[in-house]
Design a protein around this motif. Structure first.
Motif, mmCIF file in Angstrom:
data_model
loop_
_atom_site.group_PDB
_atom_site.id
_atom_site.type_symbol
_atom_site.label_atom_id
_atom_site.label_comp_id
_atom_site.label_asym_id
_atom_site.label_seq_id
_atom_site.Cartn_x
_atom_site.Cartn_y
_atom_site.Cartn_z
ATOM 1 N N SER A 1 0.834 -1.188 0.000
ATOM 2 C CA SER A 1 0.000 0.000 0.000
ATOM 3 C C SER A 1 0.875 1.247 0.000
ATOM 4 O O SER A 1 1.940 1.272 0.621
ATOM 5 C CB SER A 1 -0.912 0.030 1.233
ATOM 6 O OG SER A 1 -1.821 -1.052 1.235
ATOM 7 N N ASP A 2 0.425 2.270 -0.705
ATOM 8 C CA ASP A 2 0.960 3.606 -0.497
ATOM 9 C C ASP A 2 0.260 4.155 0.755
ATOM 10 O O ASP A 2 -0.404 3.406 1.473
ATOM 11 C CB ASP A 2 0.728 4.453 -1.744
ATOM 12 C CG ASP A 2 1.577 3.964 -2.917
ATOM 13 O OD1 ASP A 2 2.785 4.225 -2.912
ATOM 14 O OD2 ASP A 2 1.029 3.304 -3.825
ATOM 15 N N ALA A 3 0.371 5.433 1.037
ATOM 16 C CA ALA A 3 -0.137 5.916 2.325
ATOM 17 C C ALA A 3 -0.817 7.268 2.186
ATOM 18 O O ALA A 3 -0.325 8.157 1.491
ATOM 19 C CB ALA A 3 1.008 6.027 3.339
ATOM 20 N N LEU A 4 -1.949 7.402 2.865
ATOM 21 C CA LEU A 4 -2.623 8.684 3.066
ATOM 22 C C LEU A 4 -3.208 8.606 4.466
ATOM 23 O O LEU A 4 -4.317 8.137 4.672
ATOM 24 C CB LEU A 4 -3.701 8.905 1.995
ATOM 25 C CG LEU A 4 -4.151 10.344 1.739
ATOM 26 C CD1 LEU A 4 -4.949 10.428 0.437
ATOM 27 C CD2 LEU A 4 -4.977 10.903 2.883
ATOM 28 N N LEU A 5 -2.422 9.068 5.435
ATOM 29 C CA LEU A 5 -2.673 8.729 6.832
ATOM 30 C C LEU A 5 -2.701 9.958 7.744
ATOM 31 O O LEU A 5 -1.825 10.826 7.671
ATOM 32 C CB LEU A 5 -1.580 7.791 7.340
ATOM 33 C CG LEU A 5 -1.619 6.348 6.842
ATOM 34 C CD1 LEU A 5 -0.266 5.676 7.036
ATOM 35 C CD2 LEU A 5 -2.706 5.566 7.573
ATOM 36 N N GLY A 6 -3.680 9.976 8.638
ATOM 37 C CA GLY A 6 -3.701 10.975 9.689
ATOM 38 C C GLY A 6 -2.544 10.803 10.651
ATOM 39 O O GLY A 6 -1.966 11.797 11.117
ATOM 40 N N ILE A 7 -2.176 9.558 10.943
ATOM 41 C CA ILE A 7 -1.095 9.346 11.905
ATOM 42 C C ILE A 7 0.224 9.889 11.374
ATOM 43 O O ILE A 7 1.109 10.270 12.154
ATOM 44 C CB ILE A 7 -0.972 7.849 12.287
ATOM 45 C CG1 ILE A 7 -0.043 7.680 13.498
ATOM 46 C CG2 ILE A 7 -0.490 7.023 11.113
ATOM 47 C CD1 ILE A 7 -0.472 8.443 14.731
ATOM 48 N N PHE A 8 0.394 9.999 10.063
ATOM 49 C CA PHE A 8 1.635 10.544 9.523
ATOM 50 C C PHE A 8 1.802 12.012 9.895
ATOM 51 O O PHE A 8 2.921 12.515 9.913
ATOM 52 C CB PHE A 8 1.679 10.363 8.009
ATOM 53 C CG PHE A 8 2.322 9.075 7.562
ATOM 54 C CD1 PHE A 8 2.413 7.995 8.410
ATOM 55 C CD2 PHE A 8 2.828 8.942 6.273
ATOM 56 C CE1 PHE A 8 3.003 6.800 8.007
ATOM 57 C CE2 PHE A 8 3.427 7.771 5.857
ATOM 58 C CZ PHE A 8 3.519 6.690 6.716
ATOM 59 N N ALA A 9 0.710 12.717 10.181
ATOM 60 C CA ALA A 9 0.830 14.101 10.645
ATOM 61 C C ALA A 9 1.445 14.169 12.032
ATOM 62 O O ALA A 9 1.984 15.208 12.424
ATOM 63 C CB ALA A 9 -0.535 14.786 10.648
ATOM 64 N N ALA A 10 1.363 13.081 12.786
ATOM 65 C CA ALA A 10 1.929 13.027 14.138
ATOM 66 C C ALA A 10 3.330 12.435 14.152
ATOM 67 O O ALA A 10 4.166 12.832 14.963
ATOM 68 C CB ALA A 10 1.014 12.220 15.060
ATOM 69 N N ILE A 11 3.612 11.489 13.247
ATOM 70 C CA ILE A 11 4.885 10.756 13.273
ATOM 71 C C ILE A 11 5.747 11.081 12.060
ATOM 72 O O ILE A 11 6.648 10.318 11.720
ATOM 73 C CB ILE A 11 4.642 9.239 13.359
ATOM 74 C CG1 ILE A 11 4.016 8.718 12.058
ATOM 75 C CG2 ILE A 11 3.771 8.881 14.559
ATOM 76 C CD1 ILE A 11 4.065 7.205 11.903
ATOM 77 N N TYR A 12 5.510 12.217 11.418
ATOM 78 C CA TYR A 12 6.126 12.480 10.117
ATOM 79 C C TYR A 12 7.648 12.366 10.088
ATOM 80 O O TYR A 12 8.207 11.876 9.089
ATOM 81 C CB TYR A 12 5.671 13.845 9.580
ATOM 82 C CG TYR A 12 6.070 15.028 10.405
ATOM 83 C CD1 TYR A 12 7.291 15.674 10.207
ATOM 84 C CD2 TYR A 12 5.235 15.506 11.417
ATOM 85 C CE1 TYR A 12 7.654 16.748 10.984
ATOM 86 C CE2 TYR A 12 5.607 16.595 12.195
ATOM 87 C CZ TYR A 12 6.814 17.208 11.979
ATOM 88 O OH TYR A 12 7.184 18.282 12.746
ATOM 89 N N PRO A 13 8.404 12.776 11.133
ATOM 90 C CA PRO A 13 9.858 12.589 11.020
ATOM 91 C C PRO A 13 10.242 11.113 10.938
ATOM 92 O O PRO A 13 11.129 10.739 10.160
ATOM 93 C CB PRO A 13 10.401 13.240 12.300
ATOM 94 C CG PRO A 13 9.307 14.144 12.781
ATOM 95 C CD PRO A 13 8.042 13.432 12.402
ATOM 96 N N ALA A 14 9.569 10.281 11.724
ATOM 97 C CA ALA A 14 9.845 8.845 11.692
ATOM 98 C C ALA A 14 9.348 8.226 10.393
ATOM 99 O O ALA A 14 10.025 7.381 9.796
ATOM 100 C CB ALA A 14 9.187 8.170 12.893
ATOM 101 N N ALA A 15 8.149 8.628 9.956
ATOM 102 C CA ALA A 15 7.597 8.079 8.716
ATOM 103 C C ALA A 15 8.509 8.381 7.538
ATOM 104 O O ALA A 15 8.793 7.509 6.703
ATOM 105 C CB ALA A 15 6.201 8.646 8.475
#
Length: 395
Positions: free
Chosen positions: A279-293
């Protein structure tokens, strides 16, 4: 690159089982901004919005945004090589953000994206329509509402995301009604769009979307629409928190149609894939973990799948907590973490949503973010956490 095991000098007394216990903060993770575009996956972070601290910010009040902070957060996401998915449910569509504020958000984000070459996709829905069980004009009114918002997104130069519609869920009498509305819009699309299937755990008003509460029947309708208009669909974002369902759907999609995971529980395994597909990604959690993502995706680009999985796994406990039931209040945790990290001046949200989670829930957000190395300035985060606890009578 993962969270370090080192500690900082900051500590906070946190309420645990009715007692105050000292939590020693760790050091931030060794996260890196990419030196070249991320290529192994297309990844969007669904961004939240920041209100003016002195705005009304009560339920039902018009949204009044702090544009500097709101747009600066989008620049932060772009700086880590991620796309921004804007005007989505993370931006409180249907939970405090009215259409007039959303229209301006899309226009402003479009200008900022163009200035830096940032990837931007924006939600087009029907939330300018009042909630009503019986809608004069029926499906045509819904189609016209979608068209209005699609024109705004296109005008901003952004990718169109066709969001799930509360109005359609209220009005449609059959799967054919969904196919009629979406078929009309897809036939008119001048470039491929992203279809968004948002589950009722994110919005109870969307129960029975695609004409059935049975997941298999709803999926059959969804798949039929995609097959008929495959050349008009860039991808589908599925937010049902069901990894097995997502994998089955991903394998059934026509060639060239992406699956953008919206599963904020199971994203590590879905993004890494199963050897046959990913899967590619379109995630709300990426707004919180973006440096790690971002760092994880950079490791994927380098062919180091194990390191990518380790990084994403290290954030999963935080994601599952932020998105725990009632899931539609997940935006509160994302805004709280943004405040802890200094990306907004106060812990405020439009529509009064800052009260959507308990003190204990947000204390756990603090601890899990720290363990994942996602508190970028431990001293600032500790100071703000102490202020939060004092204001809430914990001393």
């Amino acid at each position: 690159m993962t969270a370090t095991t080192a500690t900082s000098t900051a500590s906070v007394l946190l309420p645990v089982d009715g007692q105050l216990r000292r939590h020693q903060l760790g050091a931030p993770g060794e996260w890196r901004r990419p030196l070249q575009p991320i290529s192994s996956r297309i990844a969007y972070a669904a961004a939240h919005v920041v209100p003016k601290p002195l705005a009304d910010n009560t339920p039902g009040a018009p949204a009044d945004l702090d544009w500097d902070s709101t747009l600066a957060y989008r620049h932060e996401l772009w700086s880590y090589g991620l796309g921004v998915a804007d005007a989505m449910d993370t931006a409180q569509r249907g939970m405090g953000m009215d259409w007039e504020a959303t229209r301006e958000l899309i226009a402003r984000s479009g200008r900022e994206a163009a200035a830096v070459g940032g990837l931007l996709a924006c939600g087009a829905g029907t939330d300018q329509l009042a909630d009503a069980p019986h809608r004069p004009g029926g499906l045509q009114v819904i189609v016209d509402a979608y068209r209005e918002q699609i024109d705004v997104v296109r005008g901003a130069g952004a990718q169109v995301i066709l969001m799930a519609s509360r109005a359609l869920a209220q009005t449609a009498a059959s799967p054919e009604d969904y196919l009629s509305v979406y078929g009309t819009l897809l036939a008119e699309a001048d470039r491929p769009v992203i279809l968004h299937w948002l589950g009722e755990m994110f919005d109870p008003a969307l129960r029975g979307y695609w004409g059935s509460t049975d997941i298999y029947s709803a999926t059959a309708t969804f798949e039929g629409l995609i097959r008929q208009y495959a050349d008009k669909v860039d991808g589908v974002k599925v937010s049902l928190l069901d990894a097995a369902h997502e994998v089955a759907l991903r394998r059934a999609l026509p060639d060239g149609v992406r699956l953008y995971t919206g599963d904020d529980f199971n994203y590590p395994e879905l993004i890494l894939g199963d050897g046959q597909s990913h899967s590619d990604a379109l995630l709300g959690i990426f707004a919180a973990i973006y440096p790690a993502a971002s760092t994880a995706l950079q490791r994927l680009d380098a062919g180091d799948d194990a390191a990518a999985r380790q990084i994403l796994d290290s954030t999963q406990a935080l994601g599952r907590h932020i998105f725990s039931a009632p899931t539609y209040y997940y935006k509160t945790g994302i805004a709280f973490l943004a405040w802890l990290n200094g990306h907004q001046p106060g812990f405020a949200m439009v529509g009064g949503l800052a009260s959507g989670r308990s003190v204990n829930h947000l204390c756990e957000v603090f601890v899990l973010a720290d363990r994942a190395g996602l508190l970028t300035d431990p001293d600032l985060a500790a100071d703000r956490m102490r202020t939060f606890l004092t204001l809430n009578g914990v001393s």
